[in-house]
Motif scaffolding. Structure first.
Motif, mmCIF file in Angstrom:
data_model
loop_
_atom_site.group_PDB
_atom_site.id
_atom_site.type_symbol
_atom_site.label_atom_id
_atom_site.label_comp_id
_atom_site.label_asym_id
_atom_site.label_seq_id
_atom_site.Cartn_x
_atom_site.Cartn_y
_atom_site.Cartn_z
ATOM 1 N N ARG A 1 72.619 -5.269 70.687
ATOM 2 C CA ARG A 1 72.433 -5.883 72.008
ATOM 3 C C ARG A 1 70.944 -6.009 72.294
ATOM 4 N NH1 ARG A 1 74.861 -7.669 76.150
ATOM 5 N NH2 ARG A 1 76.886 -7.304 75.170
ATOM 6 N N TYR A 2 70.527 -7.197 72.781
ATOM 7 C CA TYR A 2 69.121 -7.402 73.114
ATOM 8 C C TYR A 2 68.889 -7.685 74.589
ATOM 9 C CZ TYR A 2 69.853 -12.509 73.213
ATOM 10 O OH TYR A 2 70.284 -13.776 73.519
ATOM 11 N N SER A 3 69.956 -7.912 75.366
ATOM 12 C CA SER A 3 69.822 -8.082 76.811
ATOM 13 C C SER A 3 71.120 -7.656 77.469
ATOM 14 C CB SER A 3 69.488 -9.537 77.171
ATOM 15 O OG SER A 3 70.662 -10.331 77.232
ATOM 16 N N ALA A 4 71.068 -7.527 78.796
ATOM 17 C CA ALA A 4 72.236 -7.069 79.539
ATOM 18 C C ALA A 4 73.259 -8.177 79.773
ATOM 19 C CB ALA A 4 71.796 -6.490 80.880
ATOM 20 N N VAL B 1 68.905 -11.143 58.266
ATOM 21 C CA VAL B 1 69.214 -12.298 59.113
ATOM 22 C C VAL B 1 69.756 -11.815 60.451
ATOM 23 C CG1 VAL B 1 70.482 -14.466 59.306
ATOM 24 C CG2 VAL B 1 69.741 -13.650 57.049
ATOM 25 N N ALA B 2 69.121 -12.250 61.516
ATOM 26 C CA ALA B 2 69.561 -11.972 62.882
ATOM 27 C C ALA B 2 70.116 -13.264 63.471
ATOM 28 C CB ALA B 2 68.407 -11.448 63.719
ATOM 29 N N LEU B 3 71.389 -13.255 63.801
ATOM 30 C CA LEU B 3 72.094 -14.443 64.312
ATOM 31 C C LEU B 3 72.500 -14.169 65.756
ATOM 32 C CD1 LEU B 3 73.576 -17.179 63.987
ATOM 33 C CD2 LEU B 3 75.474 -15.915 62.945
ATOM 34 N N PRO B 4 71.723 -14.658 66.733
ATOM 35 C CA PRO B 4 71.982 -14.292 68.124
ATOM 36 C C PRO B 4 72.945 -15.231 68.834
ATOM 37 C CG PRO B 4 69.968 -15.555 68.016
ATOM 38 C CD PRO B 4 70.468 -15.421 66.590
ATOM 39 N N GLU B 5 73.550 -14.673 69.877
ATOM 40 C CA GLU B 5 74.129 -15.496 70.924
ATOM 41 C C GLU B 5 73.096 -15.570 72.041
ATOM 42 O OE1 GLU B 5 75.720 -18.131 71.347
ATOM 43 O OE2 GLU B 5 77.368 -17.187 70.256
ATOM 44 N N PHE B 6 73.242 -16.536 72.920
ATOM 45 C CA PHE B 6 72.307 -16.701 74.025
ATOM 46 C C PHE B 6 73.013 -17.480 75.122
ATOM 47 C CE2 PHE B 6 71.715 -19.982 70.821
ATOM 48 C CZ PHE B 6 71.711 -21.169 71.533
ATOM 49 N N ARG B 7 72.451 -17.416 76.315
ATOM 50 C CA ARG B 7 73.050 -18.141 77.443
ATOM 51 C C ARG B 7 72.944 -19.647 77.192
ATOM 52 N NH1 ARG B 7 69.637 -15.748 82.246
ATOM 53 N NH2 ARG B 7 68.098 -15.784 80.561
ATOM 54 N N ARG B 8 74.069 -20.331 77.422
ATOM 55 C CA ARG B 8 74.126 -21.763 77.171
ATOM 56 C C ARG B 8 74.684 -22.474 78.399
ATOM 57 N NH1 ARG B 8 76.463 -18.666 74.018
ATOM 58 N NH2 ARG B 8 78.535 -19.564 73.789
ATOM 59 N N ASP C 1 61.056 -9.454 70.130
ATOM 60 C CA ASP C 1 61.543 -8.097 69.898
ATOM 61 C C ASP C 1 62.386 -7.922 68.640
ATOM 62 O OD1 ASP C 1 60.344 -7.495 72.298
ATOM 63 O OD2 ASP C 1 62.212 -7.508 73.452
ATOM 64 N N VAL C 2 62.764 -8.993 67.954
ATOM 65 C CA VAL C 2 63.818 -8.888 66.948
ATOM 66 C C VAL C 2 63.430 -7.995 65.782
ATOM 67 C CG1 VAL C 2 63.129 -11.016 65.716
ATOM 68 C CG2 VAL C 2 65.509 -10.204 65.610
ATOM 69 N N ARG C 3 62.186 -8.028 65.342
ATOM 70 C CA ARG C 3 61.833 -7.210 64.182
ATOM 71 C C ARG C 3 61.982 -5.719 64.481
ATOM 72 N NH1 ARG C 3 56.488 -10.641 62.575
ATOM 73 N NH2 ARG C 3 56.497 -10.865 64.839
ATOM 74 N N THR C 4 61.554 -5.300 65.653
ATOM 75 C CA THR C 4 61.742 -3.907 66.039
ATOM 76 C C THR C 4 63.223 -3.591 66.198
ATOM 77 O OG1 THR C 4 59.609 -3.878 67.153
ATOM 78 C CG2 THR C 4 61.187 -2.179 67.779
ATOM 79 N N LEU C 5 63.962 -4.524 66.773
ATOM 80 C CA LEU C 5 65.389 -4.312 67.007
ATOM 81 C C LEU C 5 66.144 -4.071 65.711
ATOM 82 C CD1 LEU C 5 67.599 -4.419 69.287
ATOM 83 C CD2 LEU C 5 67.902 -6.825 68.668
ATOM 84 N N VAL C 6 65.823 -4.814 64.662
ATOM 85 C CA VAL C 6 66.566 -4.679 63.405
ATOM 86 C C VAL C 6 65.956 -3.634 62.482
ATOM 87 C CG1 VAL C 6 67.336 -7.074 63.547
ATOM 88 C CG2 VAL C 6 65.331 -6.516 62.138
ATOM 89 N N GLY C 7 64.852 -3.007 62.895
ATOM 90 C CA GLY C 7 64.253 -1.962 62.096
ATOM 91 C C GLY C 7 63.328 -2.452 61.003
ATOM 92 N N ALA C 8 62.676 -3.588 61.235
ATOM 93 C CA ALA C 8 61.749 -4.155 60.245
ATOM 94 C C ALA C 8 60.505 -4.655 60.971
ATOM 95 C CB ALA C 8 62.419 -5.287 59.471
ATOM 96 N N ALA C 9 59.834 -3.739 61.661
ATOM 97 C CA ALA C 9 58.757 -4.112 62.570
ATOM 98 C C ALA C 9 57.591 -4.799 61.883
ATOM 99 C CB ALA C 9 58.252 -2.879 63.318
#
Length: 232
Positions: A17-20, A68-75, A96-104
């Protein structure tokens, strides 16, 4: 060539999860050490099209060595979706994605297809990322004039000035830019990428003989042009 929209793929290794927001989730396919790919799906910014149709591509790219980070987002159709919410979500995740997936410390590439390519181009500077744009809606004013996909640009903008969200009129990302666009694309005309490439000599453009969907289909011959662009 739309069977890719219905094809199943293996489940992601992780869902984070990256947002509420209800849409604030990202599928993670853990690959090797080639870097992080933030893979942004298309669908003309509409809520009825989601990330599931890019899972086969995400899995294939992870098998080739990327995280590979495949997000959903508001549409459009989601609370807060459209402009600027869709852009804000991808910009947040780009940062934020690199930190989120553990590859900063890994290199980051934004890969966007169709409307996802439009979002990737707008957000690349948030993470100092390369951009690989596949059949991107890169001339939003032209898309609006042409009424592409039943006036999807009007739905996305919801009255906002087109120049505020048009890659053609906004500054270019600072990093490398590669465009891949099928010559026979019936959804987003290849002229979008051709005009965009004319903006700067550092923008690479490849135009395989294919339509709109082959660029996200790992089984298609034209997919080789995508992997070549990713490899730089």
């Amino acid at each position: 060539m739309t069977d890719i929209l219905e094809r199943s793929a293996r489940d992601p290794d992780r869902v984070l999860r990256y947002s509420a927001a209800p849409t604030g989730v990202v599928d993670v396919y853990d690959g090797g050490s080639r870097g992080v790919l933030l893979l942004v799906h298309g669908g003309f910014w509409r809520a009825r099209y989601d990330r599931m149709h890019l899972r086969p591509m995400a899995a294939a790219l992870a098998d080739a060595g990327w995280i590979v980070a495949l997000p959903e987002f508001r549409r459009v159709g989601d609370p807060g979706g459209g402009f600027p919410g869709s852009v804000d979500d991808i910009r947040l995740l780009t940062r934020d994605v690199r930190t989120l997936v553990g590859a900063a410390d890994a290199p980051l590439t934004l890969v966007g297809h169709s409307a996802g390519g439009h979002l990737a181009m707008l957000c690349a500077d948030a993470g100092d990322a390369r951009v690989v744009c596949l059949a991107g809606v890169l001339d939003l004013a032209a898309a609006q004039r042409a009424g592409l996909s039943d006036s999807a640009a009007d739905e996305f903008l919801a009255g906002a000035p087109v120049a505020d969200a048009d890659p053609m009129s906004l500054p270019l990302p600072a990093g490398d830019i590669a465009l891949v666009h099928g010559l026979d694309d019936a959804e987003v005309p290849v002229e979008h990428s051709q005009r965009f490439a004319e903006r700067d000599s550092r923008i690479g453009l490849t135009t395989p003989a294919c339509g709109h969907y082959e660029l996200i289909d790992p089984r298609a011959e034209a997919f080789a042009a995508v992997t070549t662009a990713l490899e730089g």
